[in-house]
Design a protein around this motif. Structure first.
Motif, PDB file in Angstrom:
ATOM      1  N   ASP A   1       0.801  -1.222   0.000  1.00  0.00           N
ATOM      2  CA  ASP A   1       0.000   0.000   0.000  1.00  0.00           C
ATOM      3  C   ASP A   1       0.831   1.267   0.000  1.00  0.00           C
ATOM      4  OD1 ASP A   1      -2.410  -1.501   0.179  1.00  0.00           O
ATOM      5  OD2 ASP A   1      -2.004  -1.797   2.301  1.00  0.00           O
ATOM      6  N   SER A   2       2.113   1.128   0.285  1.00  0.00           N
ATOM      7  CA  SER A   2       2.957   2.320   0.288  1.00  0.00           C
ATOM      8  C   SER A   2       4.394   1.949  -0.012  1.00  0.00           C
ATOM      9  CB  SER A   2       2.885   3.004   1.666  1.00  0.00           C
ATOM     10  OG  SER A   2       3.777   4.103   1.677  1.00  0.00           O
ATOM     11  N   LEU A   3       5.085   2.881  -0.632  1.00  0.00           N
ATOM     12  CA  LEU A   3       6.512   2.706  -0.894  1.00  0.00           C
ATOM     13  C   LEU A   3       7.331   3.451   0.148  1.00  0.00           C
ATOM     14  CD1 LEU A   3       6.127   3.195  -4.730  1.00  0.00           C
ATOM     15  CD2 LEU A   3       6.685   1.042  -3.569  1.00  0.00           C
ATOM     16  N   LYS A   4       6.643   4.027   1.139  1.00  0.00           N
ATOM     17  CA  LYS A   4       7.323   4.749   2.213  1.00  0.00           C
ATOM     18  C   LYS A   4       7.194   3.931   3.494  1.00  0.00           C
ATOM     19  CE  LYS A   4       5.554   9.187   0.630  1.00  0.00           C
ATOM     20  NZ  LYS A   4       4.690  10.262   1.087  1.00  0.00           N
ATOM     21  N   ASP A   5       8.325   3.794   4.165  1.00  0.00           N
ATOM     22  CA  ASP A   5       8.358   2.952   5.354  1.00  0.00           C
ATOM     23  C   ASP A   5       7.289   3.326   6.391  1.00  0.00           C
ATOM     24  OD1 ASP A   5       9.684   0.757   6.356  1.00  0.00           O
ATOM     25  OD2 ASP A   5      10.798   2.011   7.770  1.00  0.00           O
ATOM     26  N   ASP A   6       7.186   4.620   6.671  1.00  0.00           N
ATOM     27  CA  ASP A   6       6.270   5.038   7.745  1.00  0.00           C
ATOM     28  C   ASP A   6       4.807   4.883   7.337  1.00  0.00           C
ATOM     29  OD1 ASP A   6       8.290   5.507   9.457  1.00  0.00           O
ATOM     30  OD2 ASP A   6       8.373   7.675   9.125  1.00  0.00           O
ATOM     31  N   THR A   7       4.509   5.176   6.080  1.00  0.00           N
ATOM     32  CA  THR A   7       3.119   5.027   5.629  1.00  0.00           C
ATOM     33  C   THR A   7       2.755   3.547   5.567  1.00  0.00           C
ATOM     34  OG1 THR A   7       3.421   7.030   4.322  1.00  0.00           O
ATOM     35  CG2 THR A   7       1.451   5.751   3.874  1.00  0.00           C
ATOM     36  N   PHE A   8       3.710   2.732   5.134  1.00  0.00           N
ATOM     37  CA  PHE A   8       3.470   1.283   5.130  1.00  0.00           C
ATOM     38  C   PHE A   8       3.101   0.835   6.545  1.00  0.00           C
ATOM     39  CE2 PHE A   8       4.387  -3.180   5.366  1.00  0.00           C
ATOM     40  CZ  PHE A   8       4.138  -3.691   4.108  1.00  0.00           C
ATOM     41  N   TYR A   9       3.850   1.340   7.504  1.00  0.00           N
ATOM     42  CA  TYR A   9       3.586   0.977   8.904  1.00  0.00           C
ATOM     43  C   TYR A   9       2.228   1.515   9.358  1.00  0.00           C
ATOM     44  CZ  TYR A   9       3.969   0.726  13.943  1.00  0.00           C
ATOM     45  OH  TYR A   9       3.709   0.471  15.270  1.00  0.00           O
ATOM     46  N   GLN A  10       1.940   2.737   8.990  1.00  0.00           N
ATOM     47  CA  GLN A  10       0.656   3.345   9.382  1.00  0.00           C
ATOM     48  C   GLN A  10      -0.520   2.507   8.848  1.00  0.00           C
ATOM     49  OE1 GLN A  10       0.172   7.291   7.715  1.00  0.00           O
ATOM     50  NE2 GLN A  10      -1.876   7.546   8.568  1.00  0.00           N
ATOM     51  N   MET A  11      -0.358   1.974   7.639  1.00  0.00           N
ATOM     52  CA  MET A  11      -1.478   1.247   7.022  1.00  0.00           C
ATOM     53  C   MET A  11      -1.572  -0.197   7.481  1.00  0.00           C
ATOM     54  SD  MET A  11      -1.685   2.898   3.239  1.00  0.00           S
ATOM     55  CE  MET A  11      -3.322   2.306   2.861  1.00  0.00           C
ATOM     56  N   THR A  12      -0.428  -0.826   7.714  1.00  0.00           N
ATOM     57  CA  THR A  12      -0.454  -2.270   8.029  1.00  0.00           C
ATOM     58  C   THR A  12      -0.171  -2.554   9.500  1.00  0.00           C
ATOM     59  OG1 THR A  12       1.898  -2.519   7.597  1.00  0.00           O
ATOM     60  CG2 THR A  12       0.427  -2.824   5.715  1.00  0.00           C
ATOM     61  N   ARG A  13       0.366  -1.562  10.189  1.00  0.00           N
ATOM     62  CA  ARG A  13       0.801  -1.654  11.582  1.00  0.00           C
ATOM     63  C   ARG A  13       1.942  -2.675  11.759  1.00  0.00           C
ATOM     64  NH1 ARG A  13      -5.194  -1.852  12.618  1.00  0.00           N
ATOM     65  NH2 ARG A  13      -5.876   0.259  13.014  1.00  0.00           N
ATOM     66  N   VAL A  14       2.687  -2.885  10.677  1.00  0.00           N
ATOM     67  CA  VAL A  14       3.854  -3.769  10.703  1.00  0.00           C
ATOM     68  C   VAL A  14       4.965  -3.091   9.895  1.00  0.00           C
ATOM     69  CG1 VAL A  14       4.774  -5.993   9.874  1.00  0.00           C
ATOM     70  CG2 VAL A  14       2.511  -5.907  10.926  1.00  0.00           C
ATOM     71  N   ARG A  15       6.202  -3.195  10.380  1.00  0.00           N
ATOM     72  CA  ARG A  15       7.348  -2.668   9.604  1.00  0.00           C
ATOM     73  C   ARG A  15       7.725  -3.740   8.583  1.00  0.00           C
ATOM     74  NH1 ARG A  15       8.176   2.619  10.129  1.00  0.00           N
ATOM     75  NH2 ARG A  15       7.735   3.287  12.236  1.00  0.00           N
ATOM     76  N   GLY A  16       7.073  -3.727   7.447  1.00  0.00           N
ATOM     77  CA  GLY A  16       7.267  -4.844   6.521  1.00  0.00           C
ATOM     78  C   GLY A  16       7.550  -4.446   5.092  1.00  0.00           C
ATOM     79  N   LEU A  17       7.903  -3.161   4.852  1.00  0.00           N
ATOM     80  CA  LEU A  17       8.086  -2.734   3.467  1.00  0.00           C
ATOM     81  C   LEU A  17       9.180  -3.542   2.766  1.00  0.00           C
ATOM     82  CD1 LEU A  17       7.584  -0.890   1.041  1.00  0.00           C
ATOM     83  CD2 LEU A  17       9.045   0.831   2.104  1.00  0.00           C
ATOM     84  N   ASP A  18      10.322  -3.721   3.435  1.00  0.00           N
ATOM     85  CA  ASP A  18      11.426  -4.441   2.790  1.00  0.00           C
ATOM     86  C   ASP A  18      11.005  -5.854   2.396  1.00  0.00           C
ATOM     87  OD1 ASP A  18      12.925  -2.264   3.140  1.00  0.00           O
ATOM     88  OD2 ASP A  18      14.179  -3.062   4.766  1.00  0.00           O
ATOM     89  N   ARG A  19      10.244  -6.472   3.291  1.00  0.00           N
ATOM     90  CA  ARG A  19       9.851  -7.854   3.013  1.00  0.00           C
ATOM     91  C   ARG A  19       8.815  -7.915   1.896  1.00  0.00           C
ATOM     92  NH1 ARG A  19      10.675 -11.176   8.566  1.00  0.00           N
ATOM     93  NH2 ARG A  19       9.788 -12.880   7.361  1.00  0.00           N
ATOM     94  N   ALA A  20       7.959  -6.919   1.806  1.00  0.00           N
ATOM     95  CA  ALA A  20       6.980  -6.900   0.701  1.00  0.00           C
ATOM     96  C   ALA A  20       7.713  -6.729  -0.633  1.00  0.00           C
ATOM     97  CB  ALA A  20       5.970  -5.785   0.912  1.00  0.00           C
ATOM     98  N   LEU A  21       8.720  -5.853  -0.649  1.00  0.00           N
ATOM     99  CA  LEU A  21       9.488  -5.649  -1.888  1.00  0.00           C
ATOM    100  C   LEU A  21      10.248  -6.923  -2.259  1.00  0.00           C
ATOM    101  CD1 LEU A  21      10.828  -2.015  -1.240  1.00  0.00           C
ATOM    102  CD2 LEU A  21       8.988  -2.711  -2.797  1.00  0.00           C
ATOM    103  N   ARG A  22      10.804  -7.549  -1.242  1.00  0.00           N
ATOM    104  CA  ARG A  22      11.523  -8.812  -1.469  1.00  0.00           C
ATOM    105  C   ARG A  22      10.558  -9.856  -2.050  1.00  0.00           C
ATOM    106  NH1 ARG A  22      15.319 -11.777  -2.839  1.00  0.00           N
ATOM    107  NH2 ARG A  22      15.726 -13.663  -1.678  1.00  0.00           N
ATOM    108  N   ALA A  23       9.321  -9.859  -1.535  1.00  0.00           N
ATOM    109  CA  ALA A  23       8.323 -10.820  -2.017  1.00  0.00           C
ATOM    110  C   ALA A  23       8.052 -10.605  -3.511  1.00  0.00           C
ATOM    111  CB  ALA A  23       7.033 -10.684  -1.213  1.00  0.00           C
ATOM    112  N   ILE A  24       8.028  -9.348  -3.917  1.00  0.00           N
ATOM    113  CA  ILE A  24       7.782  -9.075  -5.348  1.00  0.00           C
ATOM    114  C   ILE A  24       8.952  -9.610  -6.184  1.00  0.00           C
ATOM    115  CG2 ILE A  24       7.432  -7.244  -7.060  1.00  0.00           C
ATOM    116  CD1 ILE A  24       6.103  -5.629  -4.704  1.00  0.00           C
ATOM    117  N   GLU A  25      10.161  -9.421  -5.666  1.00  0.00           N
ATOM    118  CA  GLU A  25      11.334  -9.979  -6.367  1.00  0.00           C
ATOM    119  C   GLU A  25      11.229 -11.490  -6.490  1.00  0.00           C
ATOM    120  OE1 GLU A  25      14.794  -7.019  -4.711  1.00  0.00           O
ATOM    121  OE2 GLU A  25      14.959  -9.131  -4.217  1.00  0.00           O
ATOM    122  N   LEU A  26      10.802 -12.122  -5.396  1.00  0.00           N
ATOM    123  CA  LEU A  26      10.707 -13.586  -5.397  1.00  0.00           C
ATOM    124  C   LEU A  26       9.642 -14.059  -6.386  1.00  0.00           C
ATOM    125  CD1 LEU A  26      10.943 -14.138  -1.561  1.00  0.00           C
ATOM    126  CD2 LEU A  26      12.557 -15.032  -3.257  1.00  0.00           C
ATOM    127  N   ALA A  27       8.523 -13.334  -6.429  1.00  0.00           N
ATOM    128  CA  ALA A  27       7.447 -13.708  -7.356  1.00  0.00           C
ATOM    129  C   ALA A  27       7.983 -13.701  -8.781  1.00  0.00           C
ATOM    130  CB  ALA A  27       6.280 -12.741  -7.213  1.00  0.00           C
TER     131      ALA A  27
END
Ligand code: SAM
Ligand code: SF4
Length: 341
Positions: free
Chosen positions: A134-160
């Motif tokens: 939902d966001s490419l910004k660390d803090d907004t990603f956290y605000q929306m998901t309540r988890v610090r997970g941006l790096d892992r989401a990006l990594r997931a896209i690489e893996l896909a």
């Protein structure tokens, strides 16, 4: 169409509702649990998870899937909750991918745990993956998901991409004043990463019940803003039953933009989807306020034929459309995480 093709078409089993829509897509929620707490999906405190005994066992999911496929379901998407929290997800994928009649097997995930699963899922026959981002910004990603997970989401896209769970799709729920400043950045991202970014209108399916119409960013606004930066052209050969209107970049750059606008431009008239919840209820619409039991019938020994009759009868009653925009709209009693998005 040639005579032979007409014959094949007639021989295909077909689930049809009272409005003449043919149902070919099944979303199966395989768990109600989640490791995220997205503000648009569930309360910060989470929801009370169902006891394991209430959830369909993996072999029960498979038994029901066989019945659905025998009725003409061709495309299955595994979802949740977070599907990668469910033990047995790889084994289930392997079994589903072997069912004759399943033409497409996909998974929607927040990506957090994909690192440990991508290779096995690809091996098991998964065709495609959708990752929520939902966001490419660390803090907004956290605000929306309540988890610090941006790096892992990006990594997931690489893996896909690495495991060819492609075309990799990215789901981005837009919320006014929260992440709508990132529409152009997401268009850049789609091009740079060669992924399909799908902007989704925020729907009234949130746990806290905080949804307000003013929070919805209309799909046509997202489209216009991308179009102003990079001219878009519709992707050829789209099926009317797809949730997204898909666009390619007119300059030939890689990537794609999808617009999913269930609130401002409902696409119910061409809906081909039904849903099976993690506790074994059939839902004929995301916004259904009635559900049809399959789990208890299965556990009571219903035969595949009897289950098929139940499914057929329920599908016949599929709602003409959701009523989000009607004054008498009643939100479903379950959140998106429980229904299976
Ligand atoms: N946990 C997985 C994930 O987040 O990708 C799969 C389940 S989630 C319910 C499926 C999709 O529904 C996600 O892409 C999520 O962003 C979307 N979603 C959840 N709540 C929503 C809402 N209120 N409006 C629009 N989309 C929503
Ligand atoms: Fe979990 Fe997905 Fe809902 Fe977020 S959108 S809380 S990841 S089920």
């Amino acid at each position: 169409m040639t005579d032979a093709r007409v014959t094949v078409e007639c021989l295909r089993p077909t689930l049809r509702d009272a409005h003449g829509r043919v149902i070919r897509d099944l979303r199966i929620s395989i768990t109600d649990r989640c490791n995220f707490r997205c503000a648009y999906c569930m309360p910060e405190t989470g929801v009370t998870w169902k006891a394991a005994s209430e959830l369909l066992a993996i072999d029960e999911i498979l038994a029901l899937a066989r019945v659905f496929v025998s009725l003409g379901i061709e495309r299955i998407r595994l979802t949740g909750g977070e599907a990668l929290l469910r033990d047995g997800v790889v084994a289930l994928t392997a079994q589903l991918s072997k069912l004759p009649g399943v033409k497409d097997l996909a998974l929607t995930t927040n990506g957090y745990r994909l690192e440990g699963y991508a290779a096995a899922l690809a091996e098991a026959g998964l065709n495609r993956i959708t990752i929520s981002l939902d966001s490419l910004k660390d803090d907004t990603f956290y605000q929306m998901t309540r988890v610090r997970g941006l790096d892992r989401a990006l990594r997931a896209i690489e893996l896909a991409r690495r495991y060819k769970l492609a075309p990799a799709r990215v789901n981005c729920v837009l919320i006014r004043g929260v992440n709508d400043d990132e529409i152009e950045a997401f268009a850049d991202f789609a091009r740079a990463w060669d992924v399909s970014v799908r902007f989704i209108e925020y729907m009234p399916l949130d746990g806290p019940g905080e949804w307000r119409r003013e929070m919805v960013v209309p799909g046509r606004e997202a489209y216009a803003r991308v179009q102003a930066r990079y001219p878009l052209a519709p992707v050829a050969g789209q099926s009317p039953s797809e949730t997204a209107r898909r666009y390619r970049f007119a300059d030939g750059a890689p990537g794609e933009i999808g617009i999913i606008a269930p609130v401002t431009e409902p696409f119910c008239g061409a809906c081909s989807r039904i849903r099976l919840t993690a506790d074994g209820k059939l839902r004929t619409c995301l916004f259904s306020i009635v559900e049809y039991d399959l789990r208890d019938a299965l556990r009571a020994g219903a035969s595949p034929g009897e289950l098929a009759d139940r499914i057929t009868a329920a599908v016949a009653k599929k709602e003409a459309g959701h009523r989000i925009n009607e004054p008498d709209f009643i939100p479903p009693s379950r959140t998106m995480s429980c229904i299976g998005g």
